[in-house]
Design an enzyme around this catalytic site. Sequence first.
Site, PDB file in Angstrom:
ATOM      1  N   ARG A 138       0.876  -1.288   0.036  1.00 27.69           N
ATOM      2  CA  ARG A 138      -0.031   0.021   0.268  1.00 27.69           C
ATOM      3  C   ARG A 138       0.846   0.859  -0.097  1.00 27.69           C
ATOM      4  NH1 ARG A 138      -3.076   2.963   4.103  1.00 27.69           N
ATOM      5  NH2 ARG A 138      -2.268   1.432   5.320  1.00 27.69           N
ATOM      6  N   LYS A 139       2.438   0.774  -0.020  1.00 24.99           N
ATOM      7  CA  LYS A 139       2.905   2.267  -0.168  1.00 24.99           C
ATOM      8  C   LYS A 139       2.868   2.318  -1.407  1.00 24.99           C
ATOM      9  CE  LYS A 139       5.687   0.589   3.635  1.00 24.99           C
ATOM     10  NZ  LYS A 139       7.431   0.239   3.879  1.00 24.99           N
ATOM     11  N   THR A 140       1.625   3.293  -1.847  1.00 25.95           N
ATOM     12  CA  THR A 140       1.492   3.780  -3.877  1.00 25.95           C
ATOM     13  C   THR A 140       1.449   5.538  -3.491  1.00 25.95           C
ATOM     14  OG1 THR A 140      -0.722   3.639  -2.727  1.00 25.95           O
ATOM     15  CG2 THR A 140       0.315   2.237  -4.072  1.00 25.95           C
ATOM     16  N   THR A 283       6.645  -0.214  -5.825  1.00 23.47           N
ATOM     17  CA  THR A 283       6.467   1.683  -6.061  1.00 23.47           C
ATOM     18  C   THR A 283       7.695   2.851  -5.499  1.00 23.47           C
ATOM     19  OG1 THR A 283       4.888   1.461  -4.545  1.00 23.47           O
ATOM     20  CG2 THR A 283       4.125   0.692  -6.546  1.00 23.47           C
TER      21      THR A 283
END
Length: 299
Positions: A138-140, A283
């Site tokens: 979820r490190k977007t 990402t």
Amino acid sequence: MATSTSLEHLLPPSWRQLITDWLKEDVPAFDYGGFVVGEDPQEAVLYGKSEGVLAGRPFFDEVFRQVDCQVEWLMEEGADVRPVCEVAFVRGPARKILLGERTALNILARCSGVASRAKRLTLLKEKQGYKGIIAGTRKTTPGFRLVEKYAMLVGGVDTHRMDLSSMIMLKDNHIWSQGSITKAVKKARSVGGFAMNIEVECRSEDEADEAIKAGADIIMLDNFTPDEFKATAKRLHERYNNVIGGAYPKRHFLIEASGGITEENIAQYFSPDVDVISLGAMTQSVPHVDFSLKICRKA
């Protein structure tokens, strides 16, 4: 891997509004440069100028659709870009081609960069014979998550959870708030029910034992060295999944490796006992694929 057409069908109805908002951000008032070039119909060539995987065609198309231009693609989504090559033609009034240019290129460059890393990891996995899952996190980038998650699919990796509503992940702060892993899992299950998987971040084998006994579906071993991780994963699987009878009831769960994993060291985590390997580097700090758009002649 899904085809580009089927991947576009995954996009939610709201995705086109993202493009509208990004165009608005780039042109909040007068388009001074557009005034200079005028309305003459022109054709521009999209060039691929560095190696990578082409990803982001739906977003690129929508940018130019919203500024009344047409795109003709010469390469399929997921194709290898070998510089310097012609990737597409864009046709429309000169000022409108330039109106969409930077927004479209920014999207395409980053989306292709994420897909390129994902594809390299997919090929490495196949070469080494690893049967587990490689996933993003979820490190977007805020506001850009949909594009980056789409790019992971183009490159052939798992998106992991899309957002906080997709899966329950209990990390150190969640566990701290309840005083124990067991209490945190119980409280999470009371609202997530049977339909939501629960993942617990564990910093030791003892914590993993507690999470498994509490009913967690996914055990994330965080920041273990590769050797420590593989040894711990093997012991956990043998203790709970592969032994019939004994001191523990038979349980089914996945073991995930995370923390400090990069494109350069991921192969050290490949093992039959490792079900999932996730990396924020999917990402973060991803080199973009270089594209340029050059008006070449009148349409």
